[in-house]
Design a protein around this motif. Structure first.
Motif, mmCIF file in Angstrom:
data_model
loop_
_atom_site.group_PDB
_atom_site.id
_atom_site.type_symbol
_atom_site.label_atom_id
_atom_site.label_comp_id
_atom_site.label_asym_id
_atom_site.label_seq_id
_atom_site.Cartn_x
_atom_site.Cartn_y
_atom_site.Cartn_z
ATOM 1 N N GLY A 19 -43.852 -20.511 44.740
ATOM 2 C CA GLY A 19 -43.432 -21.648 43.926
ATOM 3 C C GLY A 19 -42.791 -21.255 42.613
ATOM 4 N N THR A 170 -41.700 -30.491 33.373
ATOM 5 C CA THR A 170 -41.743 -29.654 34.570
ATOM 6 C C THR A 170 -41.524 -28.209 34.153
ATOM 7 O OG1 THR A 170 -40.860 -31.458 35.921
ATOM 8 C CG2 THR A 170 -40.766 -29.238 36.853
ATOM 9 N N GLY A 173 -42.504 -22.678 38.012
ATOM 10 C CA GLY A 173 -43.042 -22.934 39.339
ATOM 11 C C GLY A 173 -43.143 -24.411 39.660
ATOM 12 N N ASN A 174 -42.326 -25.238 38.969
ATOM 13 C CA ASN A 174 -42.310 -26.695 39.178
ATOM 14 C C ASN A 174 -43.668 -27.353 38.887
ATOM 15 O OD1 ASN A 174 -39.574 -27.039 39.921
ATOM 16 N ND2 ASN A 174 -40.021 -26.295 41.980
ATOM 17 N N LYS A 175 -44.477 -26.689 38.063
ATOM 18 C CA LYS A 175 -45.759 -27.274 37.687
ATOM 19 C C LYS A 175 -45.539 -28.283 36.565
ATOM 20 C CE LYS A 175 -48.403 -23.204 39.058
ATOM 21 N NZ LYS A 175 -49.197 -22.045 38.583
ATOM 22 N N GLN A 176 -46.130 -29.453 36.726
ATOM 23 C CA GLN A 176 -45.926 -30.528 35.753
ATOM 24 C C GLN A 176 -47.128 -30.673 34.827
ATOM 25 O OE1 GLN A 176 -44.862 -34.005 38.110
ATOM 26 N NE2 GLN A 176 -42.689 -33.453 37.998
ATOM 27 N N ARG A 177 -46.837 -31.067 33.599
ATOM 28 C CA ARG A 177 -47.891 -31.341 32.628
ATOM 29 C C ARG A 177 -47.431 -32.477 31.728
ATOM 30 N NH1 ARG A 177 -44.946 -27.044 30.600
ATOM 31 N NH2 ARG A 177 -44.483 -27.058 28.357
ATOM 32 N N GLY A 269 -48.439 -25.155 28.498
ATOM 33 C CA GLY A 269 -48.367 -24.980 29.942
ATOM 34 C C GLY A 269 -48.671 -23.573 30.400
ATOM 35 N N GLU A 271 -51.079 -20.746 32.040
ATOM 36 C CA GLU A 271 -52.214 -20.652 32.955
ATOM 37 C C GLU A 271 -53.372 -19.906 32.310
ATOM 38 O OE1 GLU A 271 -51.353 -19.133 36.791
ATOM 39 O OE2 GLU A 271 -49.877 -20.672 37.278
#
Length: 298
Positions: A19, A170, A173-177, A269, A271
């Motif tokens: 991703g 976005t 890795g196209n992770k949204q918050r 954002g 990790e």
């Protein structure tokens, strides 16, 4: 097995299985391409299945001639990941990069801007020009929400939840918050979209992007860099800044004013909290102030 064929498969794996963003995939591919170019110049016929550790060591040995230690470490890490993929897919039984060490590099503390410098940059924007309101909204959003440049140019009208005081971002890795947005930031975005953007003829497929160029298309990363560079020159700023400098400043100023590190991590954002900590380079004066204010013996 040809290098370019397995590289295409690896890119597909990074996109679908991992991703990763297009930029990350491109960087991984460029690093592996450096190895392919080295093999070509060396007239080597070794393929991904059969390449030996000695050949890779020679490639790594040549790296300092063309790239800095930080780039060397990134390339070595990328190659380790590539050969791990080959092992995972049963193309190889071993990872020939396992015993090859990366150069030791220290953590580079990011540059930041003071609040005075940020105000000067924003004040230098020529609001008489059509792009003035847009550029002010861009800088306010970079600094006010701590966005990456890729997150900024991909921000959409449908991502604005102004009634709830949030925007949807976005990230990698196209992770949204969801990131909170201030009244000041909302004010300048609204000025741009209601007074300027509404009069723009928009290209098909770009209708939902918030920030547009003169042709009604999504802005590019390069355009954001250019805007900031010109503003820095206009105020005579003696710092080498980029869009990411506003993100560093966002995090540092929040910490200096008492924000919780975990909250900053969520807004950025990240990790890992370790990644967030590199932004937190507060000066000694501030540390002394914290000690004097909060230590029970003081």
């Amino acid at each position: 097995m040809k290098w370019n064929d397995i590289l295409n498969d690896y890119e597909h794996y990074l996109k679908i299985e991992r991703g990763l963003s297009e930029n990350s995939i491109k960087n991984y591919s460029l690093d592996i391409q450096k190895l392919i170019n080295f093999l070509t110049l060396s007239n080597s016929t070794e393929n991904p299945k059969k390449i030996e550790k000695e050949t890779l060591q020679q490639f790594v040995y040549e790296l300092p001639k063309t790239v800095n230690p930080r780039s060397q470490a990134r390339i070595i890490s990328g190659l380790k990941g590539f050969f791990n993929y080959l092992v995972f897919e049963d193309y190889r039984d071993d990872n020939p990069m396992d015993l090859i060490e990366s150069p030791k590099i220290g953590r580079k503390l990011p540059d930041t801007l003071s609040t005075v410098e940020i105000n000067e940059l924003i004040a230098a924007i020529d609001l008489s020009k059509p792009e003035g309101e847009r550029n002010r909204a861009i800088l306010e959003t970079l600094y006010g929400c701590g966005l990456r440049v890729s997150e900024l140019i991909n921000l959409k009208l449908s991502d604005l939840y102004f009634d709830e005081d949030f925007i949807r971002v976005t990230g990698k890795g196209n992770k949204q918050r969801f990131v909170p947005i201030s009244k000041v930031n909302k004010k300048y975005i609204d000025l741009y979209r209601k007074e300027v953007r509404i009069h723009r003829k928009i290209e098909v497929g770009h209708e939902d992007f918030l920030f547009l160029n003169r042709r009604g298309k999504q802005l590019t990363r390069a355009m954001i860099f250019t805007i900031i560079k010109h503003l820095a020159e206009a105020i005579g700023l003696q710092k080498n800044i980029s869009p990411h400098t506003f993100r560093h400043s966002f995090a540092t100023h929040l910490l200096e004013n008492g924000a919780d590190l975990r909250a900053i991590q969520q807004m950025l954002g990240h990790e890992s909290i370790t990644t967030t900590e590199v932004y937190m380079h507060v000066n000694r004066t501030h540390l002394a102030k914290v000690l004097n204010e909060f230590h029970p013996r003081n």
